[in-house]
Design an enzyme around this catalytic site. Structure first.
Site, PDB file in Angstrom:
ATOM      1  N   SER A 202      36.541  21.458 -62.612  1.00 39.64           N
ATOM      2  CA  SER A 202      35.990  21.779 -61.235  1.00 39.64           C
ATOM      3  C   SER A 202      36.331  21.119 -60.291  1.00 39.64           C
ATOM      4  CB  SER A 202      34.539  22.443 -61.176  1.00 39.64           C
ATOM      5  OG  SER A 202      34.450  23.547 -62.179  1.00 39.64           O
ATOM      6  N   GLU A 203      35.972  19.792 -60.337  1.00 42.43           N
ATOM      7  CA  GLU A 203      36.130  18.871 -59.354  1.00 42.43           C
ATOM      8  C   GLU A 203      37.681  18.648 -59.105  1.00 42.43           C
ATOM      9  OE1 GLU A 203      34.355  18.765 -62.102  1.00 42.43           O
ATOM     10  OE2 GLU A 203      32.287  18.799 -61.168  1.00 42.43           O
TER      11      GLU A 203
ATOM     12  N   GLY B 293      14.108  35.579 -75.153  1.00 42.70           N
ATOM     13  CA  GLY B 293      14.234  34.865 -76.549  1.00 42.70           C
ATOM     14  C   GLY B 293      15.345  35.479 -77.268  1.00 42.70           C
TER      15      GLY B 293
ATOM     16  N   GLU C 224      45.169  12.048 -72.695  1.00 46.60           N
ATOM     17  CA  GLU C 224      44.990  10.747 -73.577  1.00 46.60           C
ATOM     18  C   GLU C 224      43.678  10.341 -73.356  1.00 46.60           C
ATOM     19  OE1 GLU C 224      47.955   8.120 -72.785  1.00 46.60           O
ATOM     20  OE2 GLU C 224      49.830   9.604 -73.050  1.00 46.60           O
TER      21      GLU C 224
ATOM     22  N   ALA D 160      43.547   9.164 -69.659  1.00 48.70           N
ATOM     23  CA  ALA D 160      44.244   9.897 -68.717  1.00 48.70           C
ATOM     24  C   ALA D 160      43.676  11.606 -69.042  1.00 48.70           C
ATOM     25  CB  ALA D 160      45.606   9.739 -69.074  1.00 48.70           C
TER      26      ALA D 160
ATOM     27  N   GLU E 103      41.874  22.614 -68.693  1.00 46.13           N
ATOM     28  CA  GLU E 103      43.159  22.919 -67.889  1.00 46.13           C
ATOM     29  C   GLU E 103      42.754  22.571 -66.505  1.00 46.13           C
ATOM     30  OE1 GLU E 103      45.122  23.372 -69.607  1.00 46.13           O
ATOM     31  OE2 GLU E 103      44.832  25.250 -70.972  1.00 46.13           O
TER      32      GLU E 103
ATOM     33  N   GLN F 134      19.148  34.811 -69.822  1.00 49.11           N
ATOM     34  CA  GLN F 134      17.739  34.976 -69.479  1.00 49.11           C
ATOM     35  C   GLN F 134      17.242  36.225 -69.361  1.00 49.11           C
ATOM     36  OE1 GLN F 134      16.716  31.815 -68.526  1.00 49.11           O
ATOM     37  NE2 GLN F 134      14.664  32.584 -67.888  1.00 49.11           N
ATOM     38  N   ILE F 135      17.927  37.098 -69.080  1.00 49.94           N
ATOM     39  CA  ILE F 135      17.443  38.452 -68.876  1.00 49.94           C
ATOM     40  C   ILE F 135      17.150  39.178 -70.396  1.00 49.94           C
ATOM     41  CG2 ILE F 135      18.132  40.997 -68.637  1.00 49.94           C
ATOM     42  CD1 ILE F 135      19.613  40.004 -66.247  1.00 49.94           C
TER      43      ILE F 135
END
Ligand code: COS
Length: 381
Positions: A367-368, A341, A126, A129, A364, A337-338
């Site tokens: 990370s915290e 551009g 929510e 929440a 879902e 990056q490899i």
């Protein structure tokens, strides 16, 4: 200890890989641009049995395992993370009913959810929440006279919300008790008082739409209660444990594909008179990407195998998702990056994969929050 896929799992992987190359890869860039839910492709996934991969045959599924599901979701995510998200998120619906629904609810909803015709969604979050899921305020008060629950409130960021035929709504049947008064209630599309609000515009996984759901005196029969009154928060948490393995599988597929693309490009791209794969800086990138992806893979498979064998897996699912999602961001970033551009251009899939990877660190459970779950398992609450 055997780290090899079984013959059947290798066969499943081959079949899904071919299906993905034929049906999903060709539409991936387009549905990213248009943001249109790929209904036809979803039906093809259903026809192949992918939506019911880990659902018992008696309810129309394939009777496979959660490891099978990891194989399916990661293979799809390699070419189209949005399609993998659609499948993985939809599968929460039959899983919840399988574990907590009445026999009647299982017979009514699971077969169409796995064979086609009934898309499910899971509505917990929510506006106030998110990580604190227990702070949800949506109510579902029982009207004793009519025997109906009356739902009021707003859910947000609901994956598949505007497309869903039926939604598992987590609402307070006894608001005084807070999360101990939360229950899980089925609300079908078209029920008066149930509407779709804002459909979000997001950074990635565009074809997996995300919507606000509004309940305004929405009445459903009390038979729509899933499990027992007051047990909804536990149902939500346990559903999220399984769903986190699904997100881990999405992140794994993204990382595996990005690594493969980076290896190929590094060998082909010539700068300073030699392929850039000959440069030690690039070699170290590839070594880190390969090592971390291998580690991510085994944590995801381990969590799924614990679930398959009926062992506790809350902590391991959190670890698998935390690690695989951070790795997906790390690997898609380095692969881009490899490519230099070219990687930034829409002609290559990496900019899409980089955008799609980010959400795996957020939905879902962030990370915290996974670090909260893991540290509580280690240290106690
Ligand atoms: N499986 C089953 N039950 C669980 C559970 C799990 N994995 N985790 C917690 N529970 C139960 C607890 O056992 C407790 O029940 P009892 O009081 O009967 O023992 C109840 O749920 C409350 O648990 P807890 O006290 O740990 O709740 P908190 O409010 O501290 O919240 C976190 C726990 C933070 C882990 C939870 O709110 C969470 O996962 N938040 C993230 C939400 C999320 O992932 N949202 C993503 C989008 S979903 S649309």
């Amino acid at each position: 200890m055997d780290f090899n896929l079984t013959e059947g799992q290798r066969m499943l992987q081959k079949v899904v890989r071919e299906f993905v190359e034929r049906e999903i890869e060709p539409i991936a860039a387009e549905i990213d641009k248009t943001g249109v839910f790929p209904s036809e492709t979803f039906q093809k996934m259903t026809d192949l049995g992918l939506t019911g991969i880990s659902i018992p045959e008696e309810y129309g599924g394939c009777g496979g395992t959660d490891v099978d599901k990891v194989i399916v979701v990661s293979e799809i995510a390699r070419k189209c993370a949005a399609s993998a998200a659609i499948l993985s998120i939809h599968s929460i619906f039959p899983q919840v009913l399988l574990h907590f629904g009445s026999e009647e609810q299982k017979r009514k909803f699971i077969p169409p959810a796995v064979r086609g015709g009934c898309l499910g969604a899971f509505a917990l979050t929510e506006p106030d929440a998110g990580s604190d899921a227990g702070a949800a305020k949506t109510t579902a008060m029982l009207d004793e006279e009519t025997g109906e629950y009356v739902l009021n409130g707003t859910k947000c960021f609901i994956s598949g919300g505007s497309q869903a035929d039926v939604v598992l709504v987590f609402a307070l049947t006894d608001p005084k008790k807070g999360l101990k008064g939360m229950s899980c209630i089925l609300v079908e599309k078209g029920t008066p008082g149930f509407g779709v609000g804002k459909v979000e515009e997001k950074m990635g996984i565009h074809a997996s739409e995300t919507a606000e759901l509004i309940f305004d005196n929405c009445r459903v029969p009390k038979e729509n209660l899933v499990g027992k009154e007051g047990k909804g928060f536990g149902i939500a948490m346990s559903a999220l444990d399984g769903a986190r393995i699904g997100v881990g599988a999405q992140a794994l597929g993204l990382a595996e594909e990005a690594l493969e693309l980076a290896v190929k490009y590094a060998k082909e791209r010539v700068q300073f008179g030699k392929p850039i794969a000959k440069l030690q800086g690039i070699q170290w990138y590839i070594a880190d990407m390969a090592t971390k992806t291998e580690a991510a893979k085994w944590l995801v498979y381990y969590a799924a195998s614990l679930k398959d064998t009926g062992k506790p897996y809350t902590k391991e699912a959190a670890m698998a998702k935390l690690n695989a999602s951070e790795n997906a961001r790390f690997v898609t970033n380095l692969a881009l990056q490899i490519h230099g551009g070219y990687g930034y251009m829409q002609d290559y899939p990496l900019e899409r994969m980089y955008r799609d990877a980010k959400i795996t660190e957020i939905y879902e459970g962030t990370s915290e929050i996974h670090k909260v779950v893991i540290s509580r398992a280690m240290l106690g609450k």
